[in-house]
Design a protein around this motif. Structure first.
Motif, mmCIF file in Angstrom:
data_model
loop_
_atom_site.group_PDB
_atom_site.id
_atom_site.type_symbol
_atom_site.label_atom_id
_atom_site.label_comp_id
_atom_site.label_asym_id
_atom_site.label_seq_id
_atom_site.Cartn_x
_atom_site.Cartn_y
_atom_site.Cartn_z
ATOM 1 N N ARG A 70 36.345 33.052 22.829
ATOM 2 C CA ARG A 70 37.670 32.510 22.546
ATOM 3 C C ARG A 70 37.899 31.147 23.186
ATOM 4 O O ARG A 70 39.022 30.776 23.483
ATOM 5 C CB ARG A 70 38.737 33.496 23.022
ATOM 6 C CG ARG A 70 38.591 34.835 22.376
ATOM 7 C CD ARG A 70 39.532 35.895 22.864
ATOM 8 N NE ARG A 70 38.853 37.174 22.886
ATOM 9 C CZ ARG A 70 38.449 37.813 21.796
ATOM 10 N NH1 ARG A 70 38.687 37.303 20.614
ATOM 11 N NH2 ARG A 70 37.815 38.956 21.896
ATOM 12 N N ASN A 71 36.833 30.418 23.397
ATOM 13 C CA ASN A 71 36.948 29.146 24.111
ATOM 14 C C ASN A 71 36.644 27.953 23.212
ATOM 15 O O ASN A 71 35.938 27.017 23.592
ATOM 16 C CB ASN A 71 36.027 29.134 25.331
ATOM 17 C CG ASN A 71 36.376 30.204 26.336
ATOM 18 O OD1 ASN A 71 35.535 31.013 26.718
ATOM 19 N ND2 ASN A 71 37.627 30.241 26.778
ATOM 20 N N LEU A 72 37.209 27.985 22.001
ATOM 21 C CA LEU A 72 37.038 26.858 21.088
ATOM 22 C C LEU A 72 37.459 25.554 21.754
ATOM 23 O O LEU A 72 36.861 24.494 21.514
ATOM 24 C CB LEU A 72 37.858 27.105 19.810
ATOM 25 C CG LEU A 72 37.931 25.974 18.787
ATOM 26 C CD1 LEU A 72 36.541 25.564 18.314
ATOM 27 C CD2 LEU A 72 38.817 26.384 17.612
ATOM 28 N N GLY A 73 38.480 25.621 22.607
ATOM 29 C CA GLY A 73 38.953 24.414 23.276
ATOM 30 C C GLY A 73 37.914 23.747 24.151
ATOM 31 O O GLY A 73 37.988 22.542 24.411
ATOM 32 N N VAL A 74 36.931 24.518 24.632
ATOM 33 C CA VAL A 74 35.834 23.913 25.397
ATOM 34 C C VAL A 74 35.042 22.973 24.498
ATOM 35 O O VAL A 74 34.730 21.830 24.867
ATOM 36 C CB VAL A 74 34.907 25.010 25.969
ATOM 37 C CG1 VAL A 74 33.621 24.390 26.541
ATOM 38 C CG2 VAL A 74 35.625 25.815 27.039
ATOM 39 N N PHE A 75 34.738 23.416 23.302
ATOM 40 C CA PHE A 75 33.903 22.648 22.384
ATOM 41 C C PHE A 75 34.642 21.412 21.857
ATOM 42 O O PHE A 75 34.069 20.333 21.761
ATOM 43 C CB PHE A 75 33.459 23.537 21.222
ATOM 44 C CG PHE A 75 32.632 24.721 21.656
ATOM 45 C CD1 PHE A 75 31.250 24.651 21.696
ATOM 46 C CD2 PHE A 75 33.244 25.909 22.042
ATOM 47 C CE1 PHE A 75 30.495 25.732 22.107
ATOM 48 C CE2 PHE A 75 32.489 27.007 22.456
ATOM 49 C CZ PHE A 75 31.112 26.913 22.487
ATOM 50 N N THR A 76 35.918 21.594 21.531
ATOM 51 C CA THR A 76 36.668 20.449 21.020
ATOM 52 C C THR A 76 36.967 19.440 22.130
ATOM 53 O O THR A 76 36.960 18.233 21.887
ATOM 54 C CB THR A 76 37.976 20.913 20.370
ATOM 55 O OG1 THR A 76 38.719 21.733 21.286
ATOM 56 C CG2 THR A 76 37.686 21.713 19.103
ATOM 57 N N THR A 77 37.212 19.911 23.330
ATOM 58 C CA THR A 77 37.474 18.988 24.438
ATOM 59 C C THR A 77 36.228 18.184 24.785
ATOM 60 O O THR A 77 36.332 17.007 25.174
ATOM 61 C CB THR A 77 37.977 19.757 25.678
ATOM 62 O OG1 THR A 77 39.144 20.503 25.325
ATOM 63 C CG2 THR A 77 38.320 18.818 26.820
ATOM 64 N N ARG A 78 35.068 18.792 24.628
ATOM 65 C CA ARG A 78 33.807 18.058 24.842
ATOM 66 C C ARG A 78 33.448 17.187 23.624
ATOM 67 O O ARG A 78 32.396 16.558 23.595
ATOM 68 C CB ARG A 78 32.682 19.043 25.152
ATOM 69 C CG ARG A 78 32.714 19.575 26.604
ATOM 70 C CD ARG A 78 32.070 18.606 27.561
ATOM 71 N NE ARG A 78 32.391 18.877 28.942
ATOM 72 C CZ ARG A 78 31.578 19.503 29.815
ATOM 73 N NH1 ARG A 78 30.411 19.966 29.405
ATOM 74 N NH2 ARG A 78 31.949 19.669 31.062
ATOM 75 N N GLU A 79 34.326 17.180 22.624
ATOM 76 C CA GLU A 79 34.237 16.290 21.457
ATOM 77 C C GLU A 79 32.978 16.520 20.628
ATOM 78 O O GLU A 79 32.352 15.587 20.137
ATOM 79 C CB GLU A 79 34.344 14.824 21.895
ATOM 80 C CG GLU A 79 35.672 14.519 22.587
ATOM 81 C CD GLU A 79 35.797 13.059 22.997
ATOM 82 O OE1 GLU A 79 34.757 12.384 23.161
ATOM 83 O OE2 GLU A 79 36.941 12.615 23.170
ATOM 84 N N ILE A 80 32.620 17.785 20.455
ATOM 85 C CA ILE A 80 31.542 18.122 19.530
ATOM 86 C C ILE A 80 32.015 17.809 18.111
ATOM 87 O O ILE A 80 33.147 18.151 17.743
ATOM 88 C CB ILE A 80 31.170 19.612 19.668
ATOM 89 C CG1 ILE A 80 30.390 19.840 20.962
ATOM 90 C CG2 ILE A 80 30.358 20.093 18.487
ATOM 91 C CD1 ILE A 80 29.952 21.263 21.183
ATOM 92 N N PRO A 81 31.188 17.163 17.281
ATOM 93 C CA PRO A 81 31.581 16.884 15.888
ATOM 94 C C PRO A 81 31.988 18.165 15.169
ATOM 95 O O PRO A 81 31.266 19.153 15.173
ATOM 96 C CB PRO A 81 30.307 16.286 15.279
ATOM 97 C CG PRO A 81 29.551 15.724 16.446
ATOM 98 C CD PRO A 81 29.850 16.641 17.591
#
Length: 658
Positions: A70-81
């Motif tokens: 449930r940590n989608l925000g980790v991936f988006t905050t690290r700016e993964i395309p």
């Protein structure tokens, strides 16, 4: 909800807001696609965005973070395309696992993210290993790892906290206490008021944080990170939050009381923070709408790119090739003088010379430091290499194997000594589900050697005598080495350490001090997958490895009229079938001797493969000889009866006369 924004500028506050808004909008879109059948599964983090975003923003980009479902925000905050995330969820080639795994079961070195596996617990130990590598290199970094309240019941959780405490590792253990493990509420998961209280038992600090308050999450974690970079130590964080949707969408939320859902809906991290920013006149409704339009366009553009990509195409050659990281064997020939030494000395020499070769090779195991291990193989190593590289471990095999994986992820090499091969069962999960699968899943190496002192014949009973290689030869992604002679042990161990793939290195403890050989004193390597032909003959073929080779040679010596090919496999994965086929085609008869219990062992696969490939050359049934299908007994007469040495002689004579 109270927000204390002292020392935070306007841009940081807006970044925190946008950091939560993007994963929320992505999730809302994913739920629509799920209902349309365009994605197969979804684990929602709606209501928990503040934790992922706040923790990730507090970390530096070069610091590793190990998220969960449930940590989608980790991936988006690290700016993964985003298109790569969408391709991942659709099983497309440009996803991080090329269609081989789903959801967030992946990692990426580029963004310093290490994804979870469904067994949850091992990633906590992986975080220990990543942090250990940073600490050894004196890099002032923090590693953050997530888990849920349910997974805190797993042994890996407790092992990882203990290791981090003993070694003072700079790890943030982040528990997302969201109320339910699938449908099981917290009062059925643990019997303490706060999970943070468990830190006391490990002598580490803890904090309880409002996981729905983005300011509290960010500021407290940021403060901790700055402190841990100066004074490395582990900290346990319990984020109080709630899961607003099902464990995954198919499970629903009918088991959750409606009153509880309404209570937590009022604590939504995004709507509350948005209202606060508007109240403080830091953001306007018009700006919010503009943000939403921009994010929506980004989502649609990247979704279309992912949808337009063709479905992944199966390629058997590529699938099997990608099980292992490519390894180009470097042949270092033995040269110079030799010395007549024991098997145990050859292993020790091989380890020492590899420690000289790689200054970031770490050995971990129980009692291996000053004591030198129960077999004294690493005796004197701490004087030469120091305790940072030769590390005594607590009795927690699972966490140490996982830590070895973490060392590898962070660019080091690791050797784990199982005190006895029998004890590997306590570390079985991370070996077969993490180390073995990690390269196939997301192209990450597992540069780990696990040394396995094994075998019977020494009166050690059921828990110190197993030769359990067949547990691992079955698992794609592992390599299995099992030498019978000192010179092979030293050369193959060097190759195992050079190889960036996980290797189970079996060392028969009954051979440690009973077998001598002239062994080159300098460093050298030997290739995997090449059997050694120890003697040649026309009558029949004997295939074995480990102690079985010595038994076969001893018994054949009693029957000099039986001129046999004797093949020492040396490695079991990869296994040299070509040499076996060549010999069988010459002799027409095959017997396979293994010390392992007979059913389901290596001999069975060799027998089946020879039948499939050399049936027309066989002049007799293939014979397999192994130990009785019982645990290993203690008393000498019982153990002699258990082991296959005496039965081998009987079957050998029968096959010769066939």
């Amino acid at each position: 909800m109270q927000y204390h924004i002292d020392h935070l500028d306007k841009q940081t506050l807006i970044d925190l807001y946008l950091g939560m808004l993007k994963p929320r909008m992505i999730e809302e879109k994913m739920l629509i696609l799920l209902r349309q059948g365009k994605i197969s599964k979804w684990f929602s983090g709606i209501g928990q965005e503040a934790i992922s975003v706040g923790v990730t923003m507090a970390l530096k980009k070069e610091e590793y973070i190990l998220p969960m479902h449930r940590n989608l925000g980790v991936f988006t905050t690290r700016e993964i395309p985003l298109y790569r995330l969408f391709a991942q969820w659709q099983g497309k080639q440009s996803g991080f696992t090329q269609g081989r795994d789903r959801s967030f079961h992946f990692g990426t070195q580029e963004y310093r993210i290490v994804g979870m596996i469904s067994h949850l617990g091992p990633q906590l130990g992986v975080a220990d290993g990543i942090a250990l590598a940073d600490m050894i290199r004196r890099k002032k970094r923090v590693t953050a790892v997530f888990t849920g309240e349910g997974a805190t019941s797993e042994g890996d959780f407790h092992e990882a906290l203990n290791v981090a405490s003993v070694w003072n590792l700079p790890v943030l253990f982040c528990i997302e206490n969201n109320g339910y493990g699938l449908s099981t509420p917290t009062n059925e998961q643990y019997n303490c008021e706060h999970l943070a209280d468990r830190a006391k038992g490990y002598g580490i600090e803890s904090r309880i944080i409002d996981g729905n308050n983005i300011i509290e999450v960010f500021t407290k974690v940021d403060e901790l990170c700055k402190s841990l970079r100066k004074r490395p130590r582990p900290v346990l964080l319990e984020f109080k939050t709630f899961r607003m949707r099902g464990h995954e969408e198919a499970s629903g939320t009918k088991y959750v009381p409606e009153k509880l859902m309404k209570k937590w809906a009022k604590k939504d991290p995004i709507s509350n923070f948005e209202a606060y920013l508007k109240e403080q006149e830091l953001i306007t409704e018009k700006e919010i709408e503009e943000f939403r339009v921009t994010i929506s366009k980004e989502i649609e553009t990247n979704l279309n790119k992912a949808f337009e990509e063709q479905s992944v195409i199966a390629n058997t050659k590529k699938e099997t090739k990608d099980i292992y990281k490519a390894f180009e064997y470097e042949d270092s020939k033995p040269k110079g003088e030799t010395k007549n030494i024991r098997f145990v000395d050859a292993v020790s020499e091989g380890l020492e010379q590899s420690m000289d070769k790689y200054n970031e090779l770490i050995i971990m195991g129980q009692d291996i430091a000053e004591y030198g291990g129960v077999f004294k193989i690493t005796e004197g190593f701490t004087i030469k290499f120091g305790r940072s590289r030769v590390r005594n471990t607590p009795i927690c095999e699972s966490a140490i194997v996982s830590a070895a994986m973490g060392l590898s992820i962070n660019g080091m090499k690791a050797i784990v000594e199982m005190q006895f091969a029998d004890f590997v069962s306590s570390g079985f999960n991370p070996i077969v589900n993490y180390l073995a699968k990690v390269h196939y899943r997301w192209n990450e190496k597992a540069d780990v050697v696990i040394r396995m002192p094994c075998g019977g014949g020494v009166g050690a009973g059921p828990f110190h005598s197993q030769t359990n290689e067949a547990w691992f030869t079955k698992v794609p992604g592992l390599k299995v080495v099992y030498p019978a002679f000192p010179s092979d042990a030293k050369g193959l161990l060097a190759t195992a350490i050079n190889d960036p793939n996980p290797v189970l290195f079996f060392e028969h403890k009954g051979l440690y001090r009973s077998v001598y050989q002239d062994v080159p004193t300098e460093y050298y390597t030997l290739p995997f997958g090449q059997a050694s032909v120890l003697q040649e003959g026309e009558a029949l073929t004997v295939v074995s490895y480990g102690a079985g080779i010595h038994w076969a040679l001893e018994i054949l010596k009693k029957h000099p009229h039986i001129e046999a090919d004797v093949l020492d496999l040396r490695t079991l994965q990869p296994l040299d079938f070509e040499s076996i086929f060549t010999s069988v085609k010459k002799t027409g008869k095959l017997m396979i001797l293994q010390e392992d219990t007979l059913f389901g062992g290596v001999a069975s696969d060799i027998s089946a493969t020879v039948m499939e490939n050399c049936f027309e050359f066989l002049d007799a049934p293939i014979k397999r000889v192994g130990s009785l299908d019982t645990p290993v007994p203690f008393a000498k007469n019982l153990e002699d009866n258990f082991l296959p040495k005496q039965r081998f002689e009987t079957v050998l004579l029968e096959l010769y006369d066939y």
